[in-house]
Write a protein that holds these residues in place. Structure first.
Motif, PDB file in Angstrom:
ATOM      1  N   LEU A 217      -9.652   1.526   2.384  1.00 12.19           N
ATOM      2  CA  LEU A 217      -8.576   1.969   3.271  1.00 12.19           C
ATOM      3  C   LEU A 217      -8.245   3.445   3.039  1.00 12.19           C
ATOM      4  O   LEU A 217      -8.043   4.197   4.001  1.00 12.19           O
ATOM      5  CB  LEU A 217      -7.333   1.103   3.060  1.00 12.19           C
ATOM      6  N   HIS A 218      -8.206   3.869   1.785  1.00 10.91           N
ATOM      7  CA  HIS A 218      -7.945   5.285   1.490  1.00 10.91           C
ATOM      8  C   HIS A 218      -9.047   6.166   2.069  1.00 10.91           C
ATOM      9  O   HIS A 218      -8.770   7.261   2.579  1.00 10.91           O
ATOM     10  CB  HIS A 218      -7.839   5.511  -0.010  1.00 10.91           C
ATOM     11  N   HIS A 219     -10.262   5.694   2.001  1.00 17.60           N
ATOM     12  CA  HIS A 219     -11.384   6.450   2.563  1.00 17.60           C
ATOM     13  C   HIS A 219     -11.181   6.628   4.071  1.00 17.60           C
ATOM     14  O   HIS A 219     -11.364   7.724   4.606  1.00 17.60           O
ATOM     15  CB  HIS A 219     -12.699   5.722   2.265  1.00 17.60           C
ATOM     16  N   GLN A 220     -10.799   5.547   4.746  1.00 17.99           N
ATOM     17  CA  GLN A 220     -10.556   5.629   6.192  1.00 17.99           C
ATOM     18  C   GLN A 220      -9.425   6.613   6.490  1.00 17.99           C
ATOM     19  O   GLN A 220      -9.528   7.429   7.413  1.00 17.99           O
ATOM     20  CB  GLN A 220     -10.191   4.255   6.754  1.00 17.99           C
ATOM     21  N   ILE A 221      -8.363   6.527   5.721  1.00 15.34           N
ATOM     22  CA  ILE A 221      -7.215   7.410   5.934  1.00 15.34           C
ATOM     23  C   ILE A 221      -7.588   8.857   5.654  1.00 15.34           C
ATOM     24  O   ILE A 221      -7.276   9.763   6.434  1.00 15.34           O
ATOM     25  CB  ILE A 221      -6.018   6.954   5.063  1.00 15.34           C
ATOM     26  N   ASP A 222      -8.290   9.084   4.542  1.00 13.51           N
ATOM     27  CA  ASP A 222      -8.658  10.447   4.143  1.00 13.51           C
ATOM     28  C   ASP A 222      -9.568  11.136   5.162  1.00 13.51           C
ATOM     29  O   ASP A 222      -9.518  12.358   5.313  1.00 13.51           O
ATOM     30  CB  ASP A 222      -9.336  10.448   2.770  1.00 13.51           C
ATOM     31  N   PHE A 223     -10.411  10.346   5.831  1.00  9.75           N
ATOM     32  CA  PHE A 223     -11.363  10.944   6.759  1.00  9.75           C
ATOM     33  C   PHE A 223     -10.939  10.808   8.216  1.00  9.75           C
ATOM     34  O   PHE A 223     -11.736  10.991   9.126  1.00  9.75           O
ATOM     35  CB  PHE A 223     -12.760  10.373   6.517  1.00  9.75           C
ATOM     36  N   GLY A 224      -9.652  10.485   8.429  1.00  9.97           N
ATOM     37  CA  GLY A 224      -9.102  10.516   9.777  1.00  9.97           C
ATOM     38  C   GLY A 224      -9.407   9.316  10.647  1.00  9.97           C
ATOM     39  O   GLY A 224      -9.272   9.399  11.868  1.00  9.97           O
TER      40      GLY A 224
ATOM     41  N   ALA B 170      -2.239   0.247  11.844  1.00 11.08           N
ATOM     42  CA  ALA B 170      -2.579  -0.982  11.128  1.00 11.08           C
ATOM     43  C   ALA B 170      -3.229  -0.677   9.783  1.00 11.08           C
ATOM     44  O   ALA B 170      -2.996  -1.389   8.794  1.00 11.08           O
ATOM     45  CB  ALA B 170      -3.513  -1.848  11.973  1.00 11.08           C
ATOM     46  N   THR B 171      -4.029   0.385   9.730  1.00 14.74           N
ATOM     47  CA  THR B 171      -4.674   0.772   8.472  1.00 14.74           C
ATOM     48  C   THR B 171      -3.629   1.165   7.440  1.00 14.74           C
ATOM     49  O   THR B 171      -3.678   0.716   6.293  1.00 14.74           O
ATOM     50  CB  THR B 171      -5.646   1.952   8.696  1.00 14.74           C
ATOM     51  N   ARG B 172      -2.698   1.979   7.838  1.00 12.87           N
ATOM     52  CA  ARG B 172      -1.641   2.418   6.904  1.00 12.87           C
ATOM     53  C   ARG B 172      -0.767   1.240   6.483  1.00 12.87           C
ATOM     54  O   ARG B 172      -0.394   1.130   5.321  1.00 12.87           O
ATOM     55  CB  ARG B 172      -0.797   3.512   7.528  1.00 12.87           C
TER      56      ARG B 172
END
Length: 74
Positions: free
Chosen positions: A30-37, A42-44
């Motif tokens: 999830l952090h990877h998804q957030i970090d790369f936009g 729902a992810t957060r």
């Protein structure tokens, strides 16, 4: 505390650690998804849920570990 109870605590600790490992892997993803936009609301939201569950697991792991360590010293 008898040996059966200690074995139960050891098994619980192993189970908790396995759960923590799975949650940590999900949190990293999830952090990877957030970090790369690539995040969405729902992810957060899921990251917050996973982080809270992980913190609770860490508290439980710490408690079971303390109990086992105290029994080991006796």
């Amino acid at each position: 505390m008898d040996e059966a109870s200690l074995d139960d605590l050891r098994q619980e600790l192993a189970t908790l650690r396995a759960q923590e490992e799975r949650l940590s892997a999900e949190r990293d993803r999830l952090h990877h998804q957030i970090d790369f936009g690539f995040e969405s609301g729902a992810t957060r939201e899921r990251e917050l849920e996973v982080s809270a569950a992980r913190r609770e697991l860490h508290e439980r792991i710490d408690l079971v570990s303390k109990i086992l360590n105290a029994r080991h010293v006796d």
